[in-house]
Design an enzyme around this catalytic site. Structure first.
Site: not given
Ligand code: F6R
Ligand code: MG
Ligand code: MG
Length: 362
Positions: A13, A228, A231
């Site tokens: 990603d 973080y 995943k």
């Molecule tokens: C799960 C995922 C999304 C982000 C969520 C918050 O794998 O990619 O659910 O965790 O959109 O993202 P941030 O912390 O980047 O705002």
């Molecule tokens: Mg992403």
């Molecule tokens: Mg992904």
């Protein structure tokens, strides 16, 4: 250089469109251009696609697994896609590239990797599964069903070439150790571990004569990065037919969507929805988790395909079931078991909230 074929699937990603939902077409185009130009002397063939916000590179070559040439080519490709993502101000540009410099092997550097080397059979059907908003443990249940459950795979019972069963190689993600189980003899021992899919994951599966049948990506990026980073949306390669499970036996477990960890903020259980590639855009509560299945026939390493295998209407009911489960799970909001247990969540405010309130605990 080997006369055998190596099939390498690498994913990362490196920027989402919009948010964490998909990949911009210009980024996919950049990946194709890079592989075409820079891979012209090493690759036999390549295929680029995406599932959700992950770019997947399917590469065939004769360099063997863990080849520095192939890994550095994939790294370069992800770097070029990151540049494109930055230009378009995509969300989380470069998020999975944990290092600034390539160190010879892509393992541990962020991107996910599944590879296998084999002598191409007279006809070589393979399926590459790719998932978003979940983690490598998501393959445990389907792999168990495909290679060890006669209620799923009738070939285990009635195909003389499969009747001896398969060997599962399982990785302990915490201790970083491997163990093998010979099935059906050690089935019950195997299940003790596979049921704990957050920690123990199937790395590969072999026939009793040592032929590779399946290989998955098994990393835990969040453990590597120590913070973080999402995943580790996993990939899986399965060879099919003629002594290996039939294409339909390999797809069958996904007709009964199971619950996997991931979804919103990598912190929720939800059903994994089998979808065609065009529907691999998880938007509802950033999900629910998706899996696509790209089928290929190899012809001297050429990737003939893909067939988008979950486009079949026969998976419509599985999708409906998964969506019903999603509604039900969402009703629980921030409560377990929709939300993951404390130690498995990718996001938590527990330390701050606990710190602020600790004097009030009497
Ligand atoms: C799960 C995922 C999304 C982000 C969520 C918050 O794998 O990619 O659910 O965790 O959109 O993202 P941030 O912390 O980047 O705002
Ligand atoms: Mg992403
Ligand atoms: Mg992904």
């Amino acid at each position: 250089m080997s006369s055998r074929i190596t099939l390498s699937v690498l994913k990362a990603d490196v920027g989402g469109f919009v948010g964490h939902g998909s990949v911009h077409p210009d980024m996919l185009e950049k990946a194709r251009q890079t592989l075409k130009q820079e891979g012209k002397d090493t690759l036999i063939d390549f295929f680029v696609t995406n599932v959700g916000d992950d770019i997947n590179l399917v590469l065939t070559h004769r360099e063997g697994i863990n080849s520095e040439k192939i890994h550095s080519l994939a790294w370069k490709t992800f770097l070029n896609c990151t540049e494109e993502a930055k230009r378009l101000k995509m969300y989380g540009a470069g998020q999975d590239l944990l290092s600034d410099a390539f160190s010879g092997n892509i393992k541990g550097m962020g991107p996910g990797l599944a590879e296998m080397e084999f002598t191409e059979r007279t006809s070589e059907p393979v399926i590459v599964f790719m998932a978003d908003k979940t983690e490598p443990g998501a393959w445990n249940l389907p792999l168990y069903k495909i290679f060890a459950d006669p209620f799923n795979t009738i070939g285990l019972v009635i195909d003389p070439k499969m009747h001896d069963g398969f060997i599962f190689e399982v990785m302990d993600l915490i201790e970083d150790k491997l163990i093998t189980f010979s099935c059906p003899r050690e089935l019950y021992d195997l299940l003790v571990f596979l049921g704990a899919s957050n920690r123990f994951v199937v790395k590969s599966i072999y026939t009793n004569s040592g032929e590779i049948a399946a290989a998955s990506s098994t990393q835990k990026l969040n453990r590597m990065a120590g913070r973080y980073v999402g995943k580790d949306d996993p990939v899986l390669i399965v060879r099919c037919q003629n002594g290996l499970p039939a294409v339909g036996e390999v797809l069958e477990p996904f007709a009964h969507p199971h619950l996997v960890a991931g979804w919103m903020r990598g912190s929720h259980y939800g059903p994994i929805v089998p979808v065609s590639q065009k529907d691999a855009v998880p938007t509802r509560f950033d999900g629910p988790p998706r899996v696509i299945a790209m089928g290929f026939q190899l012809a001297d390493g050429k990737l003939i395909g893909p067939q988008d295998l979950f486009a079949d209407v026969a998976f419509d009911r599985a999708r409906q079931t998964a969506l019903k489960i999603a509604d039900y799970m969402r009703g629980m909001g921030p409560f377990e078991p929709h939300r993951l247990p404390l130690d498995e969540m990718e996001y938590t405010t527990m330390p701050q909230v606990m710190g602020k309130l600790k004097e009030r605990f009497k």
